[in-house]
Design an enzyme around this catalytic site. Structure first.
Site, PDB file in Angstrom:
ATOM      1  N   ILE A  42     -11.325  49.222 -11.195  1.00 54.16           N
ATOM      2  CA  ILE A  42     -11.939  48.516 -12.325  1.00 54.16           C
ATOM      3  C   ILE A  42     -13.458  48.369 -12.118  1.00 54.16           C
ATOM      4  O   ILE A  42     -14.232  48.337 -13.071  1.00 54.16           O
ATOM      5  CB  ILE A  42     -11.242  47.147 -12.565  1.00 54.16           C
ATOM      6  N   VAL A  79     -15.382  45.942 -11.135  1.00 61.71           N
ATOM      7  CA  VAL A  79     -16.045  44.645 -11.255  1.00 61.71           C
ATOM      8  C   VAL A  79     -15.255  43.665 -10.381  1.00 61.71           C
ATOM      9  O   VAL A  79     -14.324  44.062  -9.704  1.00 61.71           O
ATOM     10  CB  VAL A  79     -16.068  44.146 -12.726  1.00 61.71           C
ATOM     11  N   GLN A 105     -24.297  19.050  14.597  1.00 65.24           N
ATOM     12  CA  GLN A 105     -23.066  18.402  14.132  1.00 65.24           C
ATOM     13  C   GLN A 105     -22.360  19.372  13.185  1.00 65.24           C
ATOM     14  O   GLN A 105     -23.011  20.184  12.535  1.00 65.24           O
ATOM     15  CB  GLN A 105     -23.388  17.153  13.315  1.00 65.24           C
ATOM     16  N   THR A 121     -11.399  33.710 -10.257  1.00 65.30           N
ATOM     17  CA  THR A 121     -10.204  33.304  -9.518  1.00 65.30           C
ATOM     18  C   THR A 121      -9.255  34.459  -9.173  1.00 65.30           C
ATOM     19  O   THR A 121      -8.260  34.244  -8.492  1.00 65.30           O
ATOM     20  CB  THR A 121      -9.408  32.289 -10.376  1.00 65.30           C
ATOM     21  N   LYS A 135     -22.004  31.644  -2.180  1.00 70.17           N
ATOM     22  CA  LYS A 135     -21.842  31.067  -3.520  1.00 70.17           C
ATOM     23  C   LYS A 135     -21.504  29.574  -3.400  1.00 70.17           C
ATOM     24  O   LYS A 135     -20.567  29.201  -2.693  1.00 70.17           O
ATOM     25  CB  LYS A 135     -20.704  31.820  -4.245  1.00 70.17           C
TER      26      LYS A 135
HETATM   27  C1  FAD Z   1     -14.776  41.854 -16.578  1.00 69.78           C
HETATM   28  C2  FAD Z   1     -14.082  41.459 -15.308  1.00 69.78           C
HETATM   29  C3  FAD Z   1     -14.742  40.646 -14.392  1.00 69.78           C
HETATM   30  C4  FAD Z   1     -14.100  40.234 -13.218  1.00 69.78           C
HETATM   31  N1  FAD Z   1     -14.731  39.380 -12.354  1.00 69.78           N
HETATM   32  C5  FAD Z   1     -14.059  38.911 -11.296  1.00 69.78           C
HETATM   33  C6  FAD Z   1     -14.657  38.002 -10.379  1.00 69.78           C
HETATM   34  O1  FAD Z   1     -15.817  37.625 -10.502  1.00 69.78           O
HETATM   35  N2  FAD Z   1     -13.926  37.569  -9.329  1.00 69.78           N
HETATM   36  C7  FAD Z   1     -12.636  37.972  -9.124  1.00 69.78           C
HETATM   37  O2  FAD Z   1     -12.003  37.514  -8.180  1.00 69.78           O
HETATM   38  N3  FAD Z   1     -12.076  38.879  -9.940  1.00 69.78           N
HETATM   39  C8  FAD Z   1     -12.732  39.337 -11.003  1.00 69.78           C
HETATM   40  N4  FAD Z   1     -12.142  40.250 -11.818  1.00 69.78           N
HETATM   41  C9  FAD Z   1     -10.826  40.778 -11.458  1.00 69.78           C
HETATM   42  C10 FAD Z   1     -10.988  41.804 -10.368  1.00 69.78           C
HETATM   43  O3  FAD Z   1     -11.866  42.822 -10.805  1.00 69.78           O
HETATM   44  C11 FAD Z   1      -9.644  42.397  -9.981  1.00 69.78           C
HETATM   45  O4  FAD Z   1      -8.721  41.369  -9.773  1.00 69.78           O
HETATM   46  C12 FAD Z   1      -9.766  43.173  -8.689  1.00 69.78           C
HETATM   47  O5  FAD Z   1     -10.785  44.115  -8.777  1.00 69.78           O
HETATM   48  C13 FAD Z   1      -8.466  43.844  -8.323  1.00 69.78           C
HETATM   49  O6  FAD Z   1      -8.194  44.909  -9.203  1.00 69.78           O
HETATM   50  P1  FAD Z   1      -6.944  45.811  -8.845  1.00 69.78           P
HETATM   51  O7  FAD Z   1      -7.099  46.312  -7.468  1.00 69.78           O
HETATM   52  O8  FAD Z   1      -5.723  45.057  -9.185  1.00 69.78           O
HETATM   53  O9  FAD Z   1      -7.041  47.011  -9.897  1.00 69.78           O
HETATM   54  P2  FAD Z   1      -8.022  48.278  -9.968  1.00 69.78           P
HETATM   55  O10 FAD Z   1      -9.355  47.988  -9.425  1.00 69.78           O
HETATM   56  O11 FAD Z   1      -7.935  48.740 -11.377  1.00 69.78           O
HETATM   57  O12 FAD Z   1      -7.341  49.343  -9.015  1.00 69.78           O
HETATM   58  C14 FAD Z   1      -6.239  50.116  -9.434  1.00 69.78           C
HETATM   59  C15 FAD Z   1      -5.947  51.162  -8.388  1.00 69.78           C
HETATM   60  O13 FAD Z   1      -4.741  51.828  -8.741  1.00 69.78           O
HETATM   61  C16 FAD Z   1      -4.938  53.227  -8.634  1.00 69.78           C
HETATM   62  N5  FAD Z   1      -4.045  53.895  -9.575  1.00 69.78           N
HETATM   63  C17 FAD Z   1      -3.812  53.584 -10.868  1.00 69.78           C
HETATM   64  N6  FAD Z   1      -2.938  54.461 -11.399  1.00 69.78           N
HETATM   65  C18 FAD Z   1      -2.625  55.340 -10.422  1.00 69.78           C
HETATM   66  C19 FAD Z   1      -1.789  56.483 -10.350  1.00 69.78           C
HETATM   67  N7  FAD Z   1      -1.089  56.935 -11.407  1.00 69.78           N
HETATM   68  N8  FAD Z   1      -1.732  57.163  -9.188  1.00 69.78           N
HETATM   69  C20 FAD Z   1      -2.419  56.747  -8.097  1.00 69.78           C
HETATM   70  N9  FAD Z   1      -3.210  55.663  -8.111  1.00 69.78           N
HETATM   71  C21 FAD Z   1      -3.323  54.979  -9.254  1.00 69.78           C
HETATM   72  C22 FAD Z   1      -6.402  53.448  -8.962  1.00 69.78           C
HETATM   73  O14 FAD Z   1      -6.864  54.672  -8.438  1.00 69.78           O
HETATM   74  C23 FAD Z   1      -7.012  52.242  -8.245  1.00 69.78           C
HETATM   75  O15 FAD Z   1      -7.205  52.559  -6.897  1.00 69.78           O
HETATM   76  C24 FAD Z   1     -12.778  40.690 -12.962  1.00 69.78           C
HETATM   77  C25 FAD Z   1     -12.150  41.545 -13.865  1.00 69.78           C
HETATM   78  C26 FAD Z   1     -12.767  41.914 -15.038  1.00 69.78           C
HETATM   79  C27 FAD Z   1     -12.045  42.798 -16.004  1.00 69.78           C
END
Ligand code: FAD
Length: 496
Positions: free
Chosen positions: A42, A44, A147, A344, A75
């Site tokens: 994603i 971010v 401390q 969060t 932070k």
């Molecule tokens: C706008 C925005 C702002 C955010 N800000 C914050 C923040 O400030 N603080 C915070 O804690 N969280 C924040 N988050 C949430 C945070 O970005 C996510 O919780 C975190 O990045 C974890 O994402 P993830 O690993 O679950 O998914 P992703 O980062 O989407 O990873 C998915 C993974 O799955 C793999 N994958 C998918 N499909 C397949 C497939 N078919 N075959 C093989 N691999 C596959 C991809 O390659 C990737 O490696 C934010 C989210 C958004 C949308």
């Protein structure tokens, strides 16, 4: 008891955090992580709560080992400009609390109670907390006194670099990493997952699977059909646009995320050591992607820059009904997402994996463990959601259909409704906080900060001149502590 072979699908921050925790707690388990080079992460998610400190502590990773590699900063909390139009309450800071705030915090609660009864007491939270002053003075929340005066703090960091840092560590410790696309999920007759089919690497089997595939929830939602409960009745934002901007290498670094209310959502700005992470979380019902991009660029004063990289995202807000189902655990965006207003999501990742390890390691009845684990995670998610929804529900922004809808049409839970109804009466509010203390995820100081910070006081108390000086004494007290004990943020980071 633990599984012998685990396969993690997905290598975003959730995948690598889950891998790190599982590897640490179950060193004898064979762990494989499959990630795609065609499907990105994603990209971010750069702010945390103080809970992330425990993650690094549990893994024995010191700050000097990871922070410089991830351009991380400290932070102290989140600044909320423009959420309220109440005079004197146009902006407030939600700090992380610490033992240094006990006295001034109690004073703040008393001021808020008086102001609720119509007495102007200047119950603005910004005067009463050490972390607020730390952020305003660009100090690091790391006491240099002999401390032990450590106070709570979280981090800002480059999400991609953090995932890489954790990945390298997991690989050194023996995790098997497969770069491939998952093309299908095979199920056994009893509904458990038996293997993940991939493009080049064949079928990857395991006893247990972790779904970290992001919003699509390839395993938990698509293969196992676990129901997704949307929060769209209470949280209206479904899109985001993100932009990174450069940062002067000499200017002071604040220890706060700034979350400014805009026309149809809010914009974040996160200061990293080398750049800013910025974005606009908005509702596509009120503004389209181009308009959001334009509004964000204007807000950041960068409308004149054409070559800047912009990332548009869709968000699926809600949660799965069961996070652990059959032989699969969903972690990260695949299990659900509440919008990032209080940063969060990674706290929920960490909580989910830690609770899962505890529940699975317990030799007692697995079905009962699974049920109470799912209840705990759901309770945590809904507690966070209620606090986030409060920001929208109590906004006082006029002349905006978006903000009017948030105020008038966001559905709220019974618990939140009871808290908001009780706020006006000091005794009732304290009783309600006590009644809900076992279920609240955000605690008493956070509730006072948000409701007082948004200026939810009788109109006449907002119009009077402030004749009370306690708030400035409290501020001086916090400032003294900060000036005496806490170093400059930029300088402290350079020493790391
Ligand atoms: C706008 C925005 C702002 C955010 N800000 C914050 C923040 O400030 N603080 C915070 O804690 N969280 C924040 N988050 C949430 C945070 O970005 C996510 O919780 C975190 O990045 C974890 O994402 P993830 O690993 O679950 O998914 P992703 O980062 O989407 O990873 C998915 C993974 O799955 C793999 N994958 C998918 N499909 C397949 C497939 N078919 N075959 C093989 N691999 C596959 C991809 O390659 C990737 O490696 C934010 C989210 C958004 C949308």
């Amino acid at each position: 008891m633990y599984p012998k072979k685990i396969t993690i699908a997905g290598g975003g921050t959730a995948g690598w955090m889950a891998a790190s925790l599982l590897q640490h707690n179950w060193p004898n388990v064979h762990i494989t992580l499959v990630e795609s080079e065609n499907i990105g992460t994603i990209g971010v998610g750069e702010g945390s709560t103080p809970y992330l400190k425990e993650f690094f502590k549990n893994l024995s990773i010191a700050e000097h080992e990871w922070m410089p590699k991830c351009n991380a900063t400290y932070k102290s909390g989140i600044e909320f400009p423009n959420w309220s139009e109440k005079p004197g309450y146009e902006s407030y800071f939600h700090p992380f609390f610490s033992h240094l705030d006990i006295e001034t915090g109690e004073l703040f609660f008393e001021k808020a109670k008086a102001q609720k009864q119509g007495v102007c007491s200047n119950a603005h939270p910004d005067y009463y907390f050490v972390n607020t002053q730390i952020s305003q003075r660009c100090k690091a929340p790391k006491s240099e006194n002999q401390q032990n005066l450590d106070i709570d703090y979280g981090y800002h960091f480059d999400a991609g670099l953090l995932a890489n840092f954790l990945k390298e560590r997991c690989l050194r410790l023996g995790l098997v990493n497969i770069i491939d696309d998952i093309t299908g999920v095979e199920l056994k007759a009893n509904g458990d997952i038996s293997a993940l089919n991939t493009n080049k690497s064949g079928a990857i089997n395991a006893d247990f699977f972790i779904d970290c595939t992001g919003f699509k929830g390839l395993l938990i939602q698509q293969a196992l059909n676990v129901k997704f409960n949307s929060f769209k009745d209470s949280l209206f934002n479904d899109s985001a646009v993100a932009i990174q901007t450069p940062k002067d290498s000499q200017s002071p670094i604040k220890t706060s995320t700034c979350s400014t209310a805009l026309s149809s959502g809010w914009a974040w700005q996160i200061p990293l050591a080398n750049r800013y992470g910025n974005g606009y979380v908005y509702s596509s019902e009120f503004i389209n992607a181009d308009q959001a991009e334009q509004e964000l660029k204007e807000h950041l004063n960068i409308s004149h820059l054409d070559d800047i990289q912009v990332k548009h995202l869709k968000m699926k807000v809600g949660r799965v009904e069961k996070h652990w189902y059959k032989n699969c655990l969903a972690v990260g965006l695949s299990q659900g997402f509440i919008e990032p207003l209080e940063a969060t999501a990674l706290m929920l990742v960490q909580f989910t994996v830690e609770e899962f390890i505890k529940a699975y390691s317990n030799d007692q009845d697995h079905i009962a463990q699974q049920k109470s684990f799912n209840d705990n995670v759901n309770h945590m998610i809904e507690g966070v959601r209620d606090y986030i929804v409060t920001h929208y529900k109590v906004n006082s922004k006029s002349n905006s259909p978006y903000w009017k809808k948030c105020r008038e049409h966001a559905t709220i839970s019974n618990n939140l409704s009871a808290l908001l109804k009780a706020w006006g009466d000091p005794e009732l509010f304290e009783d309600e906080l006590e009644k809900q203390q076992d279920i609240l995820v955000y605690l008493r100081p956070s509730w006072y900060v948000i409701l007082a910070g948004m200026g939810l006081f009788p109109e006449q108390s907002l119009k009077q001149n402030d004749s009370v000086t306690h708030h400035s004494q409290a501020q001086k007290h916090c400032l003294n502590i900060v000036n005496k004990l806490f170093p400059d943020h930029r300088e402290y980071l350079s020493r790391l």
